[in-house]
Design a protein around this motif. Sequence first.
Motif, PDB file in Angstrom:
ATOM      1  N   UNK A  89      30.478  55.328  44.938  1.00 30.66           N
ATOM      2  CA  UNK A  89      32.090  55.296  45.643  1.00 30.66           C
ATOM      3  C   UNK A  89      31.904  54.066  46.483  1.00 30.66           C
ATOM      4  N   UNK A  90      31.116  53.937  47.482  1.00 30.25           N
ATOM      5  CA  UNK A  90      31.397  52.569  48.368  1.00 30.25           C
ATOM      6  C   UNK A  90      31.199  51.358  47.677  1.00 30.25           C
ATOM      7  N   UNK A  91      30.872  51.343  46.565  1.00 25.82           N
ATOM      8  CA  UNK A  91      30.898  50.091  45.726  1.00 25.82           C
ATOM      9  C   UNK A  91      32.128  49.846  45.026  1.00 25.82           C
ATOM     10  N   UNK A  92      32.797  50.978  44.558  1.00 28.32           N
ATOM     11  CA  UNK A  92      34.181  51.007  43.899  1.00 28.32           C
ATOM     12  C   UNK A  92      35.025  50.626  45.179  1.00 28.32           C
ATOM     13  N   UNK A  93      34.909  50.872  46.486  1.00 32.47           N
ATOM     14  CA  UNK A  93      35.657  50.612  47.431  1.00 32.47           C
ATOM     15  C   UNK A  93      35.599  49.087  47.533  1.00 32.47           C
ATOM     16  N   UNK A  94      34.634  48.514  47.795  1.00 33.39           N
ATOM     17  CA  UNK A  94      34.494  47.097  47.638  1.00 33.39           C
ATOM     18  C   UNK A  94      35.223  46.436  46.473  1.00 33.39           C
ATOM     19  N   UNK A  95      35.332  47.088  45.195  1.00 37.37           N
ATOM     20  CA  UNK A  95      35.893  46.514  44.142  1.00 37.37           C
ATOM     21  C   UNK A  95      37.445  46.232  44.317  1.00 37.37           C
ATOM     22  N   UNK A  96      37.975  47.454  44.939  1.00 39.28           N
ATOM     23  CA  UNK A  96      39.488  47.424  45.448  1.00 39.28           C
ATOM     24  C   UNK A  96      39.819  47.202  46.535  1.00 39.28           C
ATOM     25  N   UNK A  97      39.046  46.747  47.630  1.00 38.17           N
ATOM     26  CA  UNK A  97      39.205  46.616  48.925  1.00 38.17           C
ATOM     27  C   UNK A  97      40.669  45.797  49.209  1.00 38.17           C
ATOM     28  N   UNK A  98      40.998  44.812  48.508  1.00 36.71           N
ATOM     29  CA  UNK A  98      42.130  43.876  48.825  1.00 36.71           C
ATOM     30  C   UNK A  98      43.541  44.753  48.353  1.00 36.71           C
ATOM     31  N   UNK A  99      43.513  45.906  47.644  1.00 29.81           N
ATOM     32  CA  UNK A  99      44.700  46.365  47.239  1.00 29.81           C
ATOM     33  C   UNK A  99      44.714  48.044  47.660  1.00 29.81           C
ATOM     34  N   UNK A 100      45.828  48.508  47.684  1.00 25.59           N
ATOM     35  CA  UNK A 100      46.167  49.993  48.233  1.00 25.59           C
ATOM     36  C   UNK A 100      46.041  50.698  46.824  1.00 25.59           C
ATOM     37  N   UNK A 101      45.843  50.203  45.621  1.00 22.88           N
ATOM     38  CA  UNK A 101      45.943  50.887  44.372  1.00 22.88           C
ATOM     39  C   UNK A 101      44.743  51.646  44.158  1.00 22.88           C
ATOM     40  N   UNK A 102      44.941  52.685  43.505  1.00 18.77           N
ATOM     41  CA  UNK A 102      43.383  53.681  43.154  1.00 18.77           C
ATOM     42  C   UNK A 102      43.010  53.259  41.887  1.00 18.77           C
ATOM     43  N   UNK A 149      50.655  46.171  34.961  1.00 14.84           N
ATOM     44  CA  UNK A 149      51.651  46.280  35.776  1.00 14.84           C
ATOM     45  C   UNK A 149      52.231  47.536  35.339  1.00 14.84           C
ATOM     46  N   UNK A 150      52.468  47.822  34.341  1.00 22.32           N
ATOM     47  CA  UNK A 150      53.529  48.918  33.744  1.00 22.32           C
ATOM     48  C   UNK A 150      52.898  50.112  33.996  1.00 22.32           C
ATOM     49  N   UNK A 151      51.253  50.058  33.764  1.00 23.34           N
ATOM     50  CA  UNK A 151      50.736  51.331  34.011  1.00 23.34           C
ATOM     51  C   UNK A 151      50.610  51.909  35.300  1.00 23.34           C
ATOM     52  N   UNK A 152      50.397  50.579  36.168  1.00 17.53           N
ATOM     53  CA  UNK A 152      50.311  50.888  37.849  1.00 17.53           C
ATOM     54  C   UNK A 152      51.570  51.297  38.646  1.00 17.53           C
ATOM     55  N   UNK A 153      52.497  50.806  37.963  1.00 20.06           N
ATOM     56  CA  UNK A 153      53.923  51.160  38.772  1.00 20.06           C
ATOM     57  C   UNK A 153      54.824  51.752  37.569  1.00 20.06           C
ATOM     58  N   UNK A 154      54.437  52.924  37.397  1.00 24.54           N
ATOM     59  CA  UNK A 154      55.285  53.795  36.477  1.00 24.54           C
ATOM     60  C   UNK A 154      56.543  53.955  37.011  1.00 24.54           C
ATOM     61  N   UNK A 155      57.802  53.631  36.429  1.00 27.63           N
ATOM     62  CA  UNK A 155      59.218  53.690  36.603  1.00 27.63           C
ATOM     63  C   UNK A 155      59.774  54.991  36.013  1.00 27.63           C
ATOM     64  N   UNK A 156      60.030  55.984  36.574  1.00 28.53           N
ATOM     65  CA  UNK A 156      60.644  57.243  35.991  1.00 28.53           C
ATOM     66  C   UNK A 156      61.563  58.244  36.896  1.00 28.53           C
TER      67      UNK A 156
END
Length: 113
Positions: free
Chosen positions: A27-40, A67-74
């Motif tokens: 988990x901590x290594x994954x957190x480093x990978x996405x540290x710059x964004x709030x996205x999961x 982008x389409x997958x991360x920001x689903x518009x519905x």
Amino acid sequence: MEPYEYTEVELPFIEQLKSYGYTYIEGPKLDEERMTRASIVLEDRLASFVKKLNPWITDYNVQKVVKQLVTVQSENLWHANKMMFDWLFGQGLSIAQDLGTGKKNQTVHLFDF
């Protein structure tokens, strides 16, 4: 002393997934990978997989798909879930791209069956 659930459930499951070819990352290594964004969503990994599964796709369209997958518009959660299910396990996503015969909608597959 390690918790019972970790030793009896989590570790055996991790080992089983590794035997299927998955890579385990703590988990901590994954957190480093996405540290710059709030996205999961690990967007760089997703983009790499989309490109690997659809080698014909341009980098620009890969980013559009991510982008389409991360920001689903519905209109509501039910429709969002249905749309995501259809993209992943149904018809895939459609993206306009020229593969040498003019610009046409191409199907982007998101799951390797």
